[in-house]
Design an enzyme around this catalytic site. Structure first.
Site, PDB file in Angstrom:
ATOM      1  N   ASP A 114      45.984  43.486  37.904  1.00 12.37           N
ATOM      2  CA  ASP A 114      45.104  42.322  37.764  1.00 12.37           C
ATOM      3  C   ASP A 114      44.898  41.664  39.116  1.00 12.37           C
ATOM      4  OD1 ASP A 114      45.291  39.231  35.769  1.00 12.37           O
ATOM      5  OD2 ASP A 114      43.726  40.088  37.036  1.00 12.37           O
TER       6      ASP A 114
ATOM      7  N   ASP B  95      42.137  34.803  30.573  1.00 10.14           N
ATOM      8  CA  ASP B  95      43.057  34.066  31.449  1.00 10.14           C
ATOM      9  C   ASP B  95      43.228  32.630  30.974  1.00 10.14           C
ATOM     10  OD1 ASP B  95      41.575  35.955  33.964  1.00 10.14           O
ATOM     11  OD2 ASP B  95      43.743  35.925  33.626  1.00 10.14           O
TER      12      ASP B  95
END
Ligand code: DX5
Ligand code: ZN
Length: 221
Positions: free
Chosen positions: A176, A35
């Site tokens: 996600d 991320d």
């Protein structure tokens, strides 16, 4: 297509990332979820470009699954050394010229994915089905680990799966956010292919990572 894991590195032991990566790589995990946040599109900063680049020197089997939660994502591609085999997800809500960005990602030998946040309708994805290899559906509001799943996320996953199937395109569907022990099977039943495993599953306190990975792999296969 079997279900595949993408453990979220920002949820791992950030003081021992090399070890974390090596353990996952040796377990034969398909993807590592990296991320990146710019503190503008989302109010947080996590893994930086240097660390994302450095992961290349540690992993040998896993594919980098880079989730860029940032405006103008192209400015980071060189610093991350985006290349062959990488998956790169950029956000519909953060980008002006998505076609140009997808072409840039492809020119580097990587796979472009389009990410949508919880408040974005799945229909926006279809305009780009010819230019991408997959979609990333956020089932939490992006920016932090440990957030609750947004109401209606299962229905949204199923709707995206329907849109992909109706298009006849072979696109991967990645989920996600709060991919928990309780939710992952239902997410699989809704049509997800890639599961970002974070703080609500394999990185829960006290779990043995190898057993947790094996258990989740079994649950989503
Ligand atoms: C959040 C990130 C996710 C996060 C998932 O914005 O995109 O990848 O790490 O963590 P959990 O599983 O805790 O929601
Ligand atoms: Zn993510």
């Amino acid at each position: 297509m079997r279900g595949m894991l993408s453990p979220s590195l920002m949820c791992a032991d950030v003081l021992n990332l090399e070890k974390e990566l090596t353990v996952l790589d040796n377990l034969g995990v398909d993807y590592i979820h990296l991320d990146f946040m710019d503190n503008k599109f989302v109010p947080n900063i996590t893994l930086d470009t240097g660390l994302i680049k450095a992961t290349k020197s540690v992993i040998s089997h896993m594919k980098r699954d880079i989730h860029i939660m940032a405006f103008e994502p192209q400015q980071y591609f060189d610093r991350m050394e985006i290349g062959e085999g990488d998956v790169v997800s950029v956000h519909y809500e953060a980008c002006d010229d998505l076609s140009e960005i997808f072409a840039d990602i492809r020119s580097r030998g990587a796979s472009p994915f389009l990410a949508i946040s919880p408040d974005t309708k799945p229909e926006v994805l279809t305009d780009f089905f010819d230019e991408i290899d997959g979609v990333l559906v956020m089932t939490v509001y992006p920016g932090f680990a440990g957030r609750p799943m947004v109401e209606g996320s299962f229905e949204k996953l199923a709707a995206v799966r329907r849109l992909i199937d109706e298009s006849g395109k072979k696109l991967l569907l990645e989920v996600d956010g709060h991919v928990s022990w309780d939710y992952c099977k239902k997410m699989r039943d809704c049509g997800a292919d890639i599961f970002v495993a974070g703080s609500s599953s394999i990185y829960q306190k006290g779990l043995d990572i190898s057993e947790a990975v094996e258990r989740m792999t079994e649950m989503v296969k």
